[in-house]
Design a protein around this motif. Structure first.
Motif, PDB file in Angstrom:
ATOM      1  N   SER A 104      -1.999  24.604   3.121  1.00 18.77           N
ATOM      2  CA  SER A 104      -1.977  23.777   1.906  1.00 18.77           C
ATOM      3  C   SER A 104      -3.289  23.039   1.728  1.00 18.77           C
ATOM      4  O   SER A 104      -3.794  22.900   0.612  1.00 18.77           O
ATOM      5  CB  SER A 104      -0.830  22.770   1.961  1.00 18.77           C
ATOM      6  N   GLN A 105      -3.845  22.554   2.830  1.00 18.57           N
ATOM      7  CA  GLN A 105      -5.116  21.838   2.750  1.00 18.57           C
ATOM      8  C   GLN A 105      -6.234  22.774   2.285  1.00 18.57           C
ATOM      9  O   GLN A 105      -7.046  22.401   1.447  1.00 18.57           O
ATOM     10  CB  GLN A 105      -5.445  21.229   4.111  1.00 18.57           C
TER      11      GLN A 105
ATOM     12  N   ALA B 255      -5.909  23.436  -1.444  1.00 14.78           N
ATOM     13  CA  ALA B 255      -6.401  22.280  -2.199  1.00 14.78           C
ATOM     14  C   ALA B 255      -7.920  22.228  -2.180  1.00 14.78           C
ATOM     15  O   ALA B 255      -8.552  21.934  -3.199  1.00 14.78           O
ATOM     16  CB  ALA B 255      -5.818  20.987  -1.629  1.00 14.78           C
TER      17      ALA B 255
ATOM     18  N   TYR C 213     -10.192  22.380  -5.355  1.00 10.37           N
ATOM     19  CA  TYR C 213     -11.133  21.277  -5.559  1.00 10.37           C
ATOM     20  C   TYR C 213     -12.557  21.809  -5.696  1.00 10.37           C
ATOM     21  O   TYR C 213     -13.313  21.344  -6.549  1.00 10.37           O
ATOM     22  CB  TYR C 213     -11.034  20.282  -4.397  1.00 10.37           C
TER      23      TYR C 213
ATOM     24  N   SER D 149     -10.172  18.303 -10.800  1.00  8.93           N
ATOM     25  CA  SER D 149      -8.926  18.858 -10.265  1.00  8.93           C
ATOM     26  C   SER D 149      -7.915  17.763  -9.968  1.00  8.93           C
ATOM     27  O   SER D 149      -6.713  18.031  -9.885  1.00  8.93           O
ATOM     28  CB  SER D 149      -9.199  19.681  -9.008  1.00  8.93           C
TER      29      SER D 149
ATOM     30  N   VAL E  77       0.012  21.566  -3.967  1.00 13.06           N
ATOM     31  CA  VAL E  77      -1.410  21.220  -3.857  1.00 13.06           C
ATOM     32  C   VAL E  77      -1.720  19.792  -4.284  1.00 13.06           C
ATOM     33  O   VAL E  77      -2.807  19.300  -4.017  1.00 13.06           O
ATOM     34  CB  VAL E  77      -2.312  22.194  -4.663  1.00 13.06           C
TER      35      VAL E  77
ATOM     36  N   PRO F 254      -2.383  17.326  -1.200  1.00 14.57           N
ATOM     37  CA  PRO F 254      -3.652  17.680  -0.557  1.00 14.57           C
ATOM     38  C   PRO F 254      -4.870  17.440  -1.454  1.00 14.57           C
ATOM     39  O   PRO F 254      -5.944  17.120  -0.951  1.00 14.57           O
ATOM     40  CB  PRO F 254      -3.497  19.171  -0.234  1.00 14.57           C
ATOM     41  N   LEU F 255      -4.728  17.565  -2.776  1.00 12.87           N
ATOM     42  CA  LEU F 255      -5.854  17.264  -3.661  1.00 12.87           C
ATOM     43  C   LEU F 255      -6.267  15.795  -3.535  1.00 12.87           C
ATOM     44  O   LEU F 255      -7.457  15.478  -3.513  1.00 12.87           O
ATOM     45  CB  LEU F 255      -5.502  17.564  -5.123  1.00 12.87           C
TER      46      LEU F 255
END
Length: 148
Positions: free
Chosen positions: A83-84, A87, A91, A98, A107, A110-111
């Protein structure tokens, strides 16, 4: 746990659930907003409370990105590496803009984390996150009012 977040508990429950939904737990606050708007709660106030709670939750994730370490990211936020990375790719493609999508499932959190890691100016972070989260909740409230 559902008793803690029932529509009868009103704005405090919505604020708390919205906050948690943007941080540690895999929760959604949309159902409570819809239930409250469909009930007797004033839509504008309901949207503002949900936006405030969710935004503050995002700010805590941003702060972890700035000051937190790998332990906090993996153990407290439970953001997995996949997931990171998603993101980070999102990004890197869209840049700071974003953050308008911080409301998205998977996401979004993590964003906010990546925004903190990238040291995005807090005022800009806050503006983009508030806009995205407000419009998400406003659209949900509007759709609920159309359906009832």
């Amino acid at each position: 746990m559902t008793e803690l977040f029932s529509p009868e508990l009103g704005y405090p429950a919505l604020f708390f659930l919205s906050f948690l939904a943007a941080t540690v737990l895999p929760l959604g606050s949309e159902w409570l907003l819809v239930a409250m708007v469909a009930g007797s709660y004033e839509p504008a106030s309901t949207v503002l409370v949900a936006t405030a709670g969710n935004t503050l939750g995002a700010c805590s994730t941003y702060a972890i990105g700035i000051w937190g370490g790998a332990y906090l990211i993996k153990r407290i936020l439970r953001i997995d590496e996949n997931s990171q990375k998603k993101a980070e790719r999102f990004y890197s493609k869209w840049g700071q803009w974003s953050l308008l999508f911080a409301w998205l499932p998977v996401v979004g959190d993590p964003l906010c984390l990546v925004g903190g890691i990238a040291r995005v100016r807090f005022s800009f972070f806050l503006l983009l996150v508030v806009i995205g989260k407000f419009f998400r909740y406003a659209l949900l409230a509007w759709g609920t009012l159309q359906a009832v």
